[in-house]
Design a protein around this motif. Structure first.
Motif, mmCIF file in Angstrom:
data_model
loop_
_atom_site.group_PDB
_atom_site.id
_atom_site.type_symbol
_atom_site.label_atom_id
_atom_site.label_comp_id
_atom_site.label_asym_id
_atom_site.label_seq_id
_atom_site.Cartn_x
_atom_site.Cartn_y
_atom_site.Cartn_z
ATOM 1 N N ARG A 252 6.573 -48.826 22.658
ATOM 2 C CA ARG A 252 4.930 -48.075 22.476
ATOM 3 C C ARG A 252 4.012 -48.997 21.910
ATOM 4 O O ARG A 252 3.099 -49.303 22.230
ATOM 5 C CB ARG A 252 5.013 -46.745 21.722
ATOM 6 N N TRP A 253 4.470 -49.691 20.652
ATOM 7 C CA TRP A 253 3.300 -50.411 20.005
ATOM 8 C C TRP A 253 2.984 -51.833 20.810
ATOM 9 O O TRP A 253 2.096 -52.265 20.796
ATOM 10 C CB TRP A 253 3.818 -50.749 18.644
ATOM 11 N N LYS A 254 4.263 -52.423 21.567
ATOM 12 C CA LYS A 254 4.188 -53.352 22.168
ATOM 13 C C LYS A 254 3.453 -53.235 23.507
ATOM 14 O O LYS A 254 2.411 -54.178 23.621
ATOM 15 C CB LYS A 254 5.611 -53.998 22.705
ATOM 16 N N ASN A 255 3.305 -52.135 24.068
ATOM 17 C CA ASN A 255 2.504 -51.776 25.389
ATOM 18 C C ASN A 255 1.147 -51.365 24.853
ATOM 19 O O ASN A 255 0.072 -51.848 25.685
ATOM 20 C CB ASN A 255 3.157 -50.664 26.010
ATOM 21 N N ILE A 256 0.811 -50.951 23.606
ATOM 22 C CA ILE A 256 -0.284 -50.618 23.111
ATOM 23 C C ILE A 256 -1.105 -52.071 22.879
ATOM 24 O O ILE A 256 -2.150 -52.208 23.404
ATOM 25 C CB ILE A 256 -0.226 -49.956 21.806
ATOM 26 N N LYS A 257 -0.471 -52.895 22.446
ATOM 27 C CA LYS A 257 -1.101 -54.133 22.009
ATOM 28 C C LYS A 257 -1.490 -54.895 23.393
ATOM 29 O O LYS A 257 -2.375 -55.588 23.629
ATOM 30 C CB LYS A 257 -0.230 -54.990 21.158
ATOM 31 N N HIS A 473 -10.501 -47.961 21.312
ATOM 32 C CA HIS A 473 -9.518 -48.867 20.800
ATOM 33 C C HIS A 473 -8.416 -48.251 19.798
ATOM 34 O O HIS A 473 -8.988 -47.801 18.917
ATOM 35 C CB HIS A 473 -10.629 -50.014 19.846
ATOM 36 N N TYR A 474 -7.557 -48.160 20.115
ATOM 37 C CA TYR A 474 -6.208 -47.355 19.490
ATOM 38 C C TYR A 474 -6.131 -47.813 18.099
ATOM 39 O O TYR A 474 -6.252 -46.976 17.135
ATOM 40 C CB TYR A 474 -5.031 -47.447 20.187
ATOM 41 N N ALA A 475 -6.081 -49.164 17.864
ATOM 42 C CA ALA A 475 -6.152 -49.628 16.497
ATOM 43 C C ALA A 475 -7.313 -49.201 15.576
ATOM 44 O O ALA A 475 -7.271 -48.772 14.475
ATOM 45 C CB ALA A 475 -5.714 -51.053 16.408
ATOM 46 N N LYS A 476 -8.464 -49.517 16.097
ATOM 47 C CA LYS A 476 -9.649 -49.142 15.345
ATOM 48 C C LYS A 476 -9.744 -47.883 15.089
ATOM 49 O O LYS A 476 -10.297 -46.948 14.144
ATOM 50 C CB LYS A 476 -10.937 -49.724 16.063
ATOM 51 N N ASP A 477 -9.299 -46.953 16.147
ATOM 52 C CA ASP A 477 -9.155 -45.380 15.907
ATOM 53 C C ASP A 477 -8.377 -44.918 14.617
ATOM 54 O O ASP A 477 -8.645 -43.710 14.526
ATOM 55 C CB ASP A 477 -8.947 -44.479 17.386
#
Length: 505
Positions: A252-257, A473-477
């Motif tokens: 999941r994190w790999k695909n998000i990035k 932006h998932y990480a900023k959110d």
């Protein structure tokens, strides 16, 4: 959510702490977050149709599948169990219903219950929601202290169909992809699919596989079409090395990035991204194919949503001679097919409109606050999930540039923690309030896709500063949706309180 007894509901009404509207991907996820992060909160999920699953139950066209990988479209709390990264509609529906059963959400769903109006009473600090049975027209009332709209943003009962000249003259079968007939036999038929979005590029190879003699995708202008592996190449390895939940989180994190990087590259270096997409298309299409005409849009990548095709099946259908693409405009329908602006005639036994959706914000429900109608185009969205000046109401709308669920999981977690905080500390009302200084606004969704453009005047707005500006932006959110008490834009009140008992954390 209250510390003193709430007023008794009117006779014939039913009351819960939280009323969730919609039993699709968003609504099921919202219910689980509520159970896990606001324990003891009573809730009900209203579903207008006779079954759960939303989009994945209603859409039945051939080949329907996710247009995002399931490691990010799946819930953060329920690992996607299958090997396919791009999954079929039936497999996604099974996953949703299994999740609902696993967490007991299915016991809270009320079917054939369409929310048709919502009225907020500041005196009682509650919503009254009129609910109609679509079959009988019978109406009931539900009251709640928090209303969570999880109905998506498009009309389930009506797809967008342009007003083409002489359509009634066509002697073959005409269908809209959103309302696919179960008995449609494509065997040996000449088919034309009108459109160039995700639905069209899904339908073309699926209809060819279903026995159509030939399938033509007719588009006015091209879209970006990107192939990707149907199965994640490292998923199997990680599942062997790690527990299922840990492997799921890692993928999941790999695909998000990766998806974030692709989006950022598209916005910062559009010409480079265009070249890469074109190179992929050239490799997968027949030698000499006119890629520039049929697969080179006039806009930059991610000005509209990209079309993802697992294992390049769309390109494979073209290369095998079972499908083709025509880029032209429809002059009119004819008894035997379509006449194009170029003068070309396309003969067809079946014409499928894959022409998009009709958007309807917040389920098309009229909202009133203390007797005053809420005009959505005049409201600004707080964190893309609440509206300024509208108490105790949130909505779930996912990312447009990444998997829908990534954003919705953030929103549902925030809503659940907010509900829990209010209940724990005796607050009955929470209202986003605009800053005292003027703030510039713009459309809530600024992508150029047709269905957004058509609904622009009906949607609410976003601001030009946090927390009123969409970040996509998932990480900023992660920071934006972190501490529910970290933002002075949220005004919390207790029932019957004076201004002195107001809290702006």
């Amino acid at each position: 959510m209250t510390t003193s007894p709430a007023p008794a509901p009117e006779p014939g009404t039913q009351h819960v702490d939280v009323l969730i509207v919609g039993a699709g991907l968003s609504g099921i996820g919202a219910a689980v977050h509520l159970q896990e992060e606001a324990p003891g909160t009573s809730y009900v999920v209203l579903e207008a149709r006779e079954a759960s699953g939303g989009t994945w139950d209603q859409f039945r066209y051939p080949g329907i599948r996710s247009d995002s990988d399931m490691f990010t479209l799946g819930f953060d709390f329920a690992p996607w169990p299958r090997a396919e990264a791009i999954a079929s509609g039936p497999d996604i529906l099974e996953y949703l219903r299994d999740t609902a059963r696993q967490f007991g959400v299915d016991q809270h769903i009320r079917y054939r219950s369409r929310a048709v109006a919502a009225e907020w009473s500041g005196e009682q600090a509650r919503w009254s929601v009129a609910v109609e049975n679509p079959d009988t027209g019978e109406r009931t009332t539900w009251t709640c202290q928090f209303l969570y709209m999880c109905s998506g943003y498009y009309r389930y009962d009506q797809g967008y169909t342009p007003d083409w000249p002489a359509r009634e003259d066509f002697g073959g079968t005409f269908v809209h992809a959103q309302h696919w007939p179960e008995d449609l036999d494509l065997t040996g038929k000449r088919a034309v699919v009108i459109g160039s979005g995700a639905t069209a590029v899904t339908l073309v190879p699926a209809m060819a596989e279903a026995g159509a003699d030939h399938v033509t995708m007719l588009q006015r202008s091209p879209s970006y079409v990107m192939p990707l592996p149907g199965r994640d190449p490292i998923d199997g390895l990680l599942r062997k090395l790690l527990r299922t939940d840990r492997a799921y989180r890692a993928i999941r994190w790999k695909n998000i990035k990766m998806s974030t990087a692709i989006y950022q590259l598209s916005r910062k270096r559009p010409e480079l991204m265009k070249a890469r997409i074109r190179t992929q298309a050239v490799k997968l299409l027949p030698a000499g194919y006119d890629v520039d005409t049929h697969f080179t849009p006039s806009y930059d990548p991610w000005d509209q949503r990209m079309c993802l095709v697992p294992d390049g099946d769309f390109f494979a259908s073209i290369k095998a001679g079972r499908a083709d693409v025509v880029t032209d405009h429809i002059e009119s329908f004819t008894p035997t097919g379509l006449r194009l602006r170029s003068g070309r005639e396309l003969e067809a036994d079946v014409v499928v409109a894959a022409t998009g959706l009709n958007l309807v914000p917040l389920g098309g429900i009229p909202f009133t606050v203390d007797g005053e109608r809420v005009r959505l185009p005049e409201r600004v969205a707080y964190k893309g999930m609440m509206l300024d000046g509208v108490p105790n109401m949130a909505f779930a709308i996912g990312y447009t540039n990444a998997s829908w669920t990534l954003k919705v999981d953030r929103v549902s977690s925030f809503v659940s923690r907010l509900v829990h905080h209010m209940r724990t500390h005796g607050f009955t009302t929470v209202t986003p309030q605009l800053p005292d200084t003027p703030m510039a606004t713009r459309p809530f969704i600024d992508m150029q896709s047709g269905y957004f453009e058509r609904a622009r005047s009906e949607l609410f707005l976003q601001g030009d500063q946090a927390p009123w500006q969409l970040q996509n932006h998932y990480a900023k959110d992660a920071e934006l949706f972190g501490d529910v008490l970290a933002d002075p834009a949220l005004e919390l009140r207790r029932s019957g309180a004076t201004a002195g008992a107001t809290s702006r954390p």
